[in-house]
Design an enzyme around this catalytic site. Structure first.
Site, mmCIF file in Angstrom:
data_model
loop_
_atom_site.group_PDB
_atom_site.id
_atom_site.type_symbol
_atom_site.label_atom_id
_atom_site.label_comp_id
_atom_site.label_asym_id
_atom_site.label_seq_id
_atom_site.Cartn_x
_atom_site.Cartn_y
_atom_site.Cartn_z
ATOM 1 N N ASP A 164 0.802 -1.231 0.000
ATOM 2 C CA ASP A 164 0.000 0.000 0.000
ATOM 3 C C ASP A 164 0.834 1.279 0.000
ATOM 4 O O ASP A 164 0.453 2.288 0.595
ATOM 5 C CB ASP A 164 -0.985 0.016 1.194
ATOM 6 C CG ASP A 164 -1.933 -1.175 1.173
ATOM 7 O OD1 ASP A 164 -2.207 -1.696 0.066
ATOM 8 O OD2 ASP A 164 -2.399 -1.594 2.252
ATOM 9 N N LYS A 214 1.720 2.075 -5.159
ATOM 10 C CA LYS A 214 2.318 1.531 -6.397
ATOM 11 C C LYS A 214 1.399 1.763 -7.598
ATOM 12 O O LYS A 214 1.870 2.123 -8.677
ATOM 13 C CB LYS A 214 2.569 0.016 -6.238
ATOM 14 C CG LYS A 214 3.571 -0.297 -5.134
ATOM 15 C CD LYS A 214 3.742 -1.789 -4.941
ATOM 16 C CE LYS A 214 2.514 -2.481 -4.341
ATOM 17 N NZ LYS A 214 2.199 -2.106 -2.963
ATOM 18 N N GLY A 269 -4.382 -4.536 -3.664
ATOM 19 C CA GLY A 269 -5.424 -3.527 -3.871
ATOM 20 C C GLY A 269 -4.691 -2.303 -4.370
ATOM 21 O O GLY A 269 -4.049 -1.621 -3.588
ATOM 22 N N HIS A 270 -4.718 -2.075 -5.693
ATOM 23 C CA HIS A 270 -3.968 -0.960 -6.274
ATOM 24 C C HIS A 270 -4.948 0.101 -6.747
ATOM 25 O O HIS A 270 -5.895 -0.193 -7.472
ATOM 26 C CB HIS A 270 -3.099 -1.452 -7.438
ATOM 27 C CG HIS A 270 -2.007 -2.375 -6.997
ATOM 28 N ND1 HIS A 270 -1.082 -2.914 -7.851
ATOM 29 C CD2 HIS A 270 -1.688 -2.845 -5.769
ATOM 30 C CE1 HIS A 270 -0.247 -3.685 -7.169
ATOM 31 N NE2 HIS A 270 -0.596 -3.660 -5.904
ATOM 32 N N GLN A 272 2.231 -5.993 -3.191
ATOM 33 C CA GLN A 272 2.751 -6.130 -1.820
ATOM 34 C C GLN A 272 4.038 -5.301 -1.637
ATOM 35 O O GLN A 272 4.163 -4.279 -2.280
ATOM 36 C CB GLN A 272 2.973 -7.609 -1.472
ATOM 37 C CG GLN A 272 1.673 -8.399 -1.246
ATOM 38 C CD GLN A 272 0.997 -8.845 -2.518
ATOM 39 O OE1 GLN A 272 1.620 -9.456 -3.361
ATOM 40 N NE2 GLN A 272 -0.267 -8.553 -2.680
HETATM 41 P P1 GDP Z 1 -0.730 0.170 -3.621
HETATM 42 O O1 GDP Z 1 -1.281 -1.099 -3.068
HETATM 43 O O2 GDP Z 1 0.730 0.306 -3.360
HETATM 44 O O3 GDP Z 1 -1.063 0.385 -5.070
HETATM 45 O O4 GDP Z 1 -1.427 1.334 -2.812
HETATM 46 P P2 GDP Z 1 -2.998 1.457 -2.440
HETATM 47 O O5 GDP Z 1 -3.736 1.846 -3.660
HETATM 48 O O6 GDP Z 1 -3.450 0.250 -1.708
HETATM 49 O O7 GDP Z 1 -2.961 2.591 -1.344
HETATM 50 C C1 GDP Z 1 -2.526 3.849 -1.590
HETATM 51 C C2 GDP Z 1 -3.636 4.865 -1.279
HETATM 52 O O8 GDP Z 1 -3.084 6.132 -1.144
HETATM 53 C C3 GDP Z 1 -4.663 4.985 -2.374
HETATM 54 O O9 GDP Z 1 -5.895 5.362 -1.829
HETATM 55 C C4 GDP Z 1 -4.088 6.093 -3.254
HETATM 56 O O10 GDP Z 1 -5.060 6.767 -4.026
HETATM 57 C C5 GDP Z 1 -3.505 6.986 -2.199
HETATM 58 N N1 GDP Z 1 -2.298 7.712 -2.600
HETATM 59 C C6 GDP Z 1 -1.305 7.326 -3.431
HETATM 60 N N2 GDP Z 1 -0.318 8.249 -3.457
HETATM 61 C C7 GDP Z 1 -0.706 9.231 -2.614
HETATM 62 C C8 GDP Z 1 -0.107 10.468 -2.180
HETATM 63 O O11 GDP Z 1 0.986 10.846 -2.578
HETATM 64 N N3 GDP Z 1 -0.830 11.213 -1.285
HETATM 65 C C9 GDP Z 1 -2.046 10.820 -0.808
HETATM 66 N N4 GDP Z 1 -2.666 11.603 0.065
HETATM 67 N N5 GDP Z 1 -2.626 9.670 -1.178
HETATM 68 C C10 GDP Z 1 -1.966 8.894 -2.068
HETATM 69 P P1 IMO Z 2 -0.737 -4.282 -2.160
HETATM 70 O O1 IMO Z 2 -0.302 -4.850 -3.499
HETATM 71 C C1 IMO Z 2 -0.666 -4.636 2.189
HETATM 72 C C2 IMO Z 2 -0.512 -8.719 3.814
HETATM 73 C C3 IMO Z 2 -1.708 -9.239 4.576
HETATM 74 C C4 IMO Z 2 -1.033 -10.235 5.513
HETATM 75 C C5 IMO Z 2 0.076 -10.817 4.661
HETATM 76 C C6 IMO Z 2 -0.272 -12.159 4.024
HETATM 77 O O2 IMO Z 2 -2.051 -3.596 -2.223
HETATM 78 O O3 IMO Z 2 0.346 -3.456 -1.593
HETATM 79 P P2 IMO Z 2 -1.813 -12.874 1.998
HETATM 80 O O4 IMO Z 2 -3.280 -12.736 1.803
HETATM 81 O O5 IMO Z 2 -0.988 -12.254 0.931
HETATM 82 O O6 IMO Z 2 -1.409 -14.309 2.245
HETATM 83 O O7 IMO Z 2 -1.520 -12.084 3.378
HETATM 84 O O8 IMO Z 2 0.348 -9.849 3.655
HETATM 85 N N1 IMO Z 2 -0.809 -8.203 2.462
HETATM 86 C C7 IMO Z 2 -0.798 -6.913 2.111
HETATM 87 N N2 IMO Z 2 -0.629 -5.801 2.855
HETATM 88 N N3 IMO Z 2 -0.809 -4.532 0.856
HETATM 89 C C8 IMO Z 2 -0.967 -5.626 0.090
HETATM 90 O O9 IMO Z 2 -0.994 -5.579 -1.265
HETATM 91 C C9 IMO Z 2 -1.009 -6.891 0.724
HETATM 92 N N4 IMO Z 2 -1.155 -8.161 0.293
HETATM 93 C C10 IMO Z 2 -1.022 -8.951 1.352
HETATM 94 O O10 IMO Z 2 -2.362 -8.203 5.276
HETATM 95 O O11 IMO Z 2 -0.415 -9.585 6.598
HETATM 96 MG MG MG Z 3 -2.817 -1.754 -1.808
#
Ligand code: GDP
Ligand code: IMO
Ligand code: MG
Length: 454
Positions: free
Chosen positions: A12, A15, A39-40, A225
């Site tokens: 998170d 990415k 969850g991207h 991840q």
């Molecule tokens: P990922 O799993 O690495 O793709 O990241 P996620 O999408 O799960 O989580 C990132 C969250 O932060 C999302 O809701 C994005 O829209 C938000 N986000 C990404 N970059 C920024 C940033 O620079 N500032 C803020 N405030 N939010 C951001």
């Molecule tokens: P993105 O791509 C954050 C964490 C889970 C758990 C561990 C193992 O959005 O960054 P799993 O279901 O993969 O066997 O769970 O990894 N986890 C993540 N945490 N972002 C993710 O993906 C994750 N995918 C798995 O919370 O601790």
């Molecule tokens: Mg994510």
């Protein structure tokens, strides 16, 4: 050429957003590991897309590939593709024939094992990720290519399903239903195979990508991840079951390491830490019951820390997208990042969420750890050792909240000076230049210093 996007912390890090910023110049976006545990988020024309399996490039008409290193739940895949189509997009998604299939018994067993493990549970997403990779390594998995060959599928299921059923029923004492029924699984998954074939979705991933590269196309490799939840380099056993680290990009696509290594490897850094799941976290602020070891919400932690945690959590929207559960948050952990920089060989960094920390008087980082009376600068190899580390904090002056969209337009020098000091510290410690700075969730809210495809 390739550009590889890798999470440098615990997932998170933003990415999806970086793939969106840079992926615009790419022709193909491929994922190399993980499955629908990701969850991207991509924010496109004010529309928010949350993708768990389909590569983020699919929202911008790129060819999206799920590499052989991924584990694919066909149900999620088609649901996600159909949902994107309903929103007016035409995602072109290909799936490696060598990728393994997540079957309903994998999901069921993921849930059962998490319950059994108690303190050792990672707090998984219960998507069946671990059990599917287990079967891959145990050479009893079902691959995407098998779905297109009904006899092979039947043979595989007949071997493996009775074992899974016995495991669920006899070892764990659970009742099983159609998730463990060979005929039901065979019919359902053969149909998925038919749809994959009809839509021409399956590919020999390495050959497909190499041919595109040879033809002059640019390829983005989208990690899911993050490094500290990598099965080899992360905080085992509180990890996912694949290799988000850059080496995984070669193994998980079939491109050679030299091909991947000729391109950039960009480490995505969240300007603080967030964590979904259990295990130690030396720079954690406050805690979250059920995730922070030994934390009791009624007692709480230091009130000042709790306030800070709440502030960062609220500003950063650090709540589970599905469950709404608060995520654990903490200061940036620099030993964790040094470990990531080495394990991935970052050529550049994208540092996100700089806006979230705005408004604080002081911003701290864990600069080093005190570990058994010694100062250390990177993560120790075992998670128990990591749990004994105390972060030695370094304090930076805070920066004000400003109009970040305007800052993004004006460029790096418009970023408040104290924030720049913070960013330059991170870049120096990791010995990698900053390519981009996220100052908000939208693509326009990014200060781009370097475009890896130019
Ligand atoms: P990922 O799993 O690495 O793709 O990241 P996620 O999408 O799960 O989580 C990132 C969250 O932060 C999302 O809701 C994005 O829209 C938000 N986000 C990404 N970059 C920024 C940033 O620079 N500032 C803020 N405030 N939010 C951001
Ligand atoms: P993105 O791509 C954050 C964490 C889970 C758990 C561990 C193992 O959005 O960054 P799993 O279901 O993969 O066997 O769970 O990894 N986890 C993540 N945490 N972002 C993710 O993906 C994750 N995918 C798995 O919370 O601790
Ligand atoms: Mg994510």
């Amino acid at each position: 050429m390739t550009v590889t996007i890798v999470g440098s912390q615990l997932g998170d890090e933003g990415k999806g957003g970086v793939v969106d910023v840079y992926g615009d110049a790419a022709d193909v976006v491929a994922r190399y590991q993980g499955g629908d545990n990701a969850g991207h988020t991509v924010v496109h024309d004010g529309e928010k897309y949350k993708l768990s399996l389909v590569p983020s490039g699919a929202v911008r008409d790129k060819v999206g590939v799920l590499g052989n290193g991924c584990v694919v739940n066909p149900e999620t895949l088609f649901e996600e593709i159909d949902a994107l189509r309903e929103r007016g997009l035409e995602p072109d998604v290909r799936v490696a024939e060598r990728a393994h299939v997540i079957l309903p018994y994998h999901r069921a067993l993921d849930g059962i094992e998490e319950e059994e493990k108690a303190d050792l549970a990672a707090g998984t997403t219960k998507r069946g990720i671990g059990p599917t990779y287990e079967d891959k390594a145990g050479r009893r998995g079902v691959r995407i290519g098998d779905l297109l060959e009904p006899e092979v599928l039947r043979e595989r299921l007949e071997y493996v399903v009775p074992q899974k059923k016995a495991l669920a029923e006899e070892v764990f004492g659970k009742e099983t239903g159609e998730a463990f029924d060979i005929d039901h699984l065979y019919e359902t998954y053969r149909e998925y195979g038919e749809r994959l074939a009809e839509e021409g979705m399956t590919v020999d991933c390495g050959t497909f990508l190499q041919e595109r590269i040879d033809a002059g196309d640019d390829v983005m490799l989208e990690g899911a991840q993050g490094t500290s939840i990598d099965i080899d380099h992360g905080i085992y056993p509180y990890v996912t079951s694949s290799n988000p680290t850059a080496g995984g990009a070669a193994v998980g696509t079939g491109l050679g390491p030299t091909v991947v290594g000729r391109g950039d490897v960009i480490g995505i850094v969240k300007a603080y830490l967030s964590r979904v799941g259990t295990g130690p976290l030396p720079t954690e602020l406050g805690g979250v019951e059920g995730q922070t070891p030994g934390y009791d919400a009624d007692e709480g932690a230091d009130p000042e820390e709790e306030d800070l945690a709440t502030y960062i959590r609220d500003e950063g929207g650090e709540y589970g997208t599905v469950t709404g559960r608060p995520r654990r948050v903490g200061w940036l952990d620099v030993p964790m990042l040094r470990h990531a920089a080495r394990a991935n060989g970052f050529t550049g960094l994208a540092i996100n969420h700089v806006d979230v920390l705005a408004g604080l008087d002081e911003v701290k980082v864990g600069h080093s750890y005190e570990f058994d009376g010694e100062e250390i600068f990177t993560m120790p190899p075992t998670t128990e050792q990591w749990g004994r580390c105390e972060a030695t904090l370094k304090t930076f002056d805070g920066w004000p909240a400003v109009d970040w969209a305007e800052v993004a337009e004006e460029g790096y020098d418009a970023i408040p000076e104290n924030a720049r000091t913070y960013l330059e510290y991170v870049s120096e410690e990791l010995d990698a230049p900053i390519y981009a700075i996220g100052v908000g969730p939208g693509r326009e809210e990014t200060v781009v210093l370097e475009n890896p495809y130019e």
